[in-house]
Design an enzyme around this catalytic site. Structure first.
Site, PDB file in Angstrom:
ATOM      1  N   ASN A 384     -11.788  36.043  98.081  1.00 14.00           N
ATOM      2  CA  ASN A 384     -11.421  34.636  98.175  1.00 14.00           C
ATOM      3  C   ASN A 384     -11.597  34.124  99.605  1.00 14.00           C
ATOM      4  O   ASN A 384     -12.580  33.441  99.908  1.00 14.00           O
ATOM      5  CB  ASN A 384      -9.977  34.462  97.672  1.00 14.00           C
ATOM      6  CG  ASN A 384      -9.658  33.021  97.357  1.00 14.00           C
ATOM      7  OD1 ASN A 384     -10.275  32.111  97.891  1.00 14.00           O
ATOM      8  ND2 ASN A 384      -8.700  32.797  96.484  1.00 14.00           N
ATOM      9  N   ASP A 385     -10.702  34.509 100.512  1.00 16.42           N
ATOM     10  CA  ASP A 385     -10.789  33.995 101.889  1.00 16.42           C
ATOM     11  C   ASP A 385     -12.139  34.310 102.540  1.00 16.42           C
ATOM     12  O   ASP A 385     -12.662  33.492 103.298  1.00 16.42           O
ATOM     13  CB  ASP A 385      -9.691  34.616 102.767  1.00 16.42           C
ATOM     14  CG  ASP A 385      -8.314  34.199 102.305  1.00 16.42           C
ATOM     15  OD1 ASP A 385      -8.220  33.235 101.534  1.00 16.42           O
ATOM     16  OD2 ASP A 385      -7.339  34.845 102.728  1.00 16.42           O
ATOM     17  N   VAL A 386     -12.672  35.485 102.248  1.00 14.96           N
ATOM     18  CA  VAL A 386     -13.878  35.917 102.971  1.00 14.96           C
ATOM     19  C   VAL A 386     -15.131  35.166 102.506  1.00 14.96           C
ATOM     20  O   VAL A 386     -16.213  35.359 103.057  1.00 14.96           O
ATOM     21  CB  VAL A 386     -14.100  37.450 102.863  1.00 14.96           C
ATOM     22  CG1 VAL A 386     -12.937  38.206 103.475  1.00 14.96           C
ATOM     23  CG2 VAL A 386     -14.373  37.884 101.444  1.00 14.96           C
ATOM     24  N   VAL A 387     -14.994  34.308 101.466  1.00 18.69           N
ATOM     25  CA  VAL A 387     -16.129  33.481 101.024  1.00 18.69           C
ATOM     26  C   VAL A 387     -15.753  32.002 101.033  1.00 18.69           C
ATOM     27  O   VAL A 387     -16.403  31.190 100.382  1.00 18.69           O
ATOM     28  CB  VAL A 387     -16.622  33.882  99.603  1.00 18.69           C
ATOM     29  CG1 VAL A 387     -17.339  35.216  99.619  1.00 18.69           C
ATOM     30  CG2 VAL A 387     -15.455  33.921  98.611  1.00 18.69           C
ATOM     31  N   ALA A 425      -4.682  33.954 102.635  1.00 18.55           N
ATOM     32  CA  ALA A 425      -4.340  32.833 103.524  1.00 18.55           C
ATOM     33  C   ALA A 425      -3.614  31.708 102.778  1.00 18.55           C
ATOM     34  O   ALA A 425      -3.129  30.762 103.400  1.00 18.55           O
ATOM     35  CB  ALA A 425      -5.592  32.291 104.203  1.00 18.55           C
TER      36      ALA A 425
END
Ligand code: NAP
Length: 462
Positions: A384-387, A425
């Site tokens: 999620n956060d990393v994309v 996050a």
């Protein structure tokens, strides 16, 4: 002769430690790196046993038995428990440094041979050792959820913490000037133990992996100080390697999350997130398995982006089967690895290696990003956060500036997750609402398994 043997084993151990770190840099050589590290440690221990200063082997034997009894079960923990296991190792390292310093201080005090240099080294060793001990225990407790993982904060917390450390340092300086003022010694110990606890209490459980890397650095520095106390060169070199590599790892992790050290240590950021993000009602577009399979089958380059959800679901073996199905069709499949995907450094690499996915198909973020515009399908699995493109575009976002894998630049995106909940996050992800994104809602392992079944079913119907 014995002395030479000890020194020779130390030189060899140091060389092996350096190579071990070097080899640990790449999955292909990582096993060799671990082997070299183990051999170096063995050489260090055996070499020390030749030391002519040893007066009795009885307690060393007891220590070896106790260490082995504790070490064997610790080596068998599940992969997901490795961060807390590592924290425990640092706690033991810190405790050892603190106890050795204490023993030496009182021994030399009795013998009247305390020099200012010796006391200075002992003070550094003891402060770092004991704060690492309690700090690491707290970190392990938070990761194991034995103690509350949420940040526990109160007014003027940073001031209180800093005051404790400064007070311990001032006591240390006085002790260096007047080594015979022994009542200061327990004060330094208690302040350091307390500081270790209070340092970790305000940090959220999810930030613990970064904190552990930092505690690793403290444990290494404590070992360096211990090396000066004991006049042991291997402790100095190995401690320096440990300290600097722990520090570099913490810096890499902070950079990959676009966080500063101060933000991790004093920011109380990593609290357990509740799903509060979805304030705007944007529409997701869901795909059926058949849609996904059809698009995948027609792709020539597929990039799989795994994240924390892949680890939670333990979907790595299904991913391997998916990889097999796709490559069988002549499709080029790569795995895009973000440096902080998951919850510990190398989390994705270890899981994908466990499923025997070829290393050369794992591509680091910086190398895959320039390729993304020509990727036919980006398959986001529990990431999620990393994309999240907000990291590039939304100045107000808590992850603004964090480097991401540019999945949004692929021609089509399929995203597997269970719900509309956010990731670590706690924020919305624009990627999921984009025109070229289709959601495959469900558990990562189950959905990937279904994709594999669908693909293998089609293959058998041909
Ligand atoms: P993430 O942002 O935490 O997102 C994980 C996603 O996986 C969630 O949106 C969740 O959505 C989904 N998920 C959870 N269980 C699932 C399951 N069984 N099946 C399918 N999906 C599932 O993870 P990430 O993209 O890997 O990013 C890592 C985050 O952790 C970053 O913010 C990073 O800064 C932080 N972090 C990393 C480290 C490290 O060392 N790697 C250390 C500290 C912090 P659903 O609930 O809807 O399924």
């Amino acid at each position: 002769m014995a002395e030479q043997l000890t020194q020779a084993s130390y030189v060899l151990a140091t060389i092996l430690f350096v190579f071990s770190l070097r080899w640990l840099n790449h999955p292909k050589t990582a096993r060799r790196g671990v082997g070299a590290g183990v051999l170096a440690m063995l050489l260090g221990v055996v070499g020390t046993l030749f030391d002519p200063h040893i007066v009795s082997f009885q307690w060393i034997a007891v220590g070896l038995v106790v260490g082995t009894l504790l070490g064997v079960p610790l080596s068998r923990v599940a992969l997901t428990a490795v961060p807390q296991r590592t924290a425990l190792s640092h706690a033991f390292g810190g405790l050892a440094a603190g106890l050795v310093g204490t023993a030496k201080y009182f021994l030399w005090l009795d013998e009247g041979v305390l020099t200012q240099f010796r006391v200075g080294a002992i003070v550094v060793e003891v402060i770092l050792g004991f704060l690492t001990f309690t700090g690491s225990l707290m970190a392990a407790g938070k990761l194991q959820e034995i103690i509350p993982t949420r940040p526990i904060t109160y007014r003027n917390q940073n001031l209180v913490n800093l005051s404790l450390l400064v007070l311990a340092a001032v006591c240390g300086v006085v002790l260096v000037a007047r080594p015979e003022l022994w009542p200061l010694y327990p004060v330094i110990v208690v302040l350091s133990l307390l500081f270790g606890v209070l340092l970790i209490v305000p940090i959220g459980g999810a930030d613990m992996p970064t904190v552990i890397a930092l505690l690793n650095a403290y444990a290494g520095l404590a070992a360096v100080a211990m090396g000066f106390v004991l006049d042991n060169k291997l402790l100095i070199t190995a401690g320096a390697l440990d300290g600097s590599s722990g520090f570099i790892l913490a810096v890499i992790m902070c950079r990959a999350m676009n966080r500063s050290f101060t933000n991790v240590l004093f920011g109380a950021f990593g609290q357990v997130q509740t799903s509060t993000a979805m304030t705007t009602q944007k529409a997701y577009k869901s795909a059926t398995l058949q849609d996904a399979v059809q698009v995948l089958e027609n792709a020539s380059l597929v990039v799989i982006v795994p994240g924390y959800g892949m680890a939670v679901a333990q979907a790595q073996h299904r991913l391997r089967e998916l990889y097999d199905q796709l490559t069988k069709r002549g499709i080029d499949v790569r795995f895009a690895i973000h440096p902080v995907a998951g919850r510990m450094p190398g989390h994705m690499n270890v899981l994908l290696a466990e499923a025997d996915i070829p290393y050369d198909h794992l591509v680091e973020m910086d190398d895959i990003n320039p390729e993304m515009p020509r990727v036919d399908v980006a398959l986001v699995i529990g990431a999620n956060d990393v994309v999240n493109p907000a990291a590039r575009t939304d100045r107000g976002s808590p992850i603004y500036g964090m480097p991401i894998i540019d999945a949004d630049k692929a021609k089509a995106v399929f995203a597997i997750k269970r719900s509309t909940n956010p990731g670590f996050a706690g924020i919305d992800n624009e990627l999921y609402f984009m025109d070229n994104t289709l959601m495959l809602f469900g558990d990562a392992k189950a959905v990937t398994g279904d994709l594999v079944r669908e693909l293998s079913g089609q293959a058998s119907h041909r």
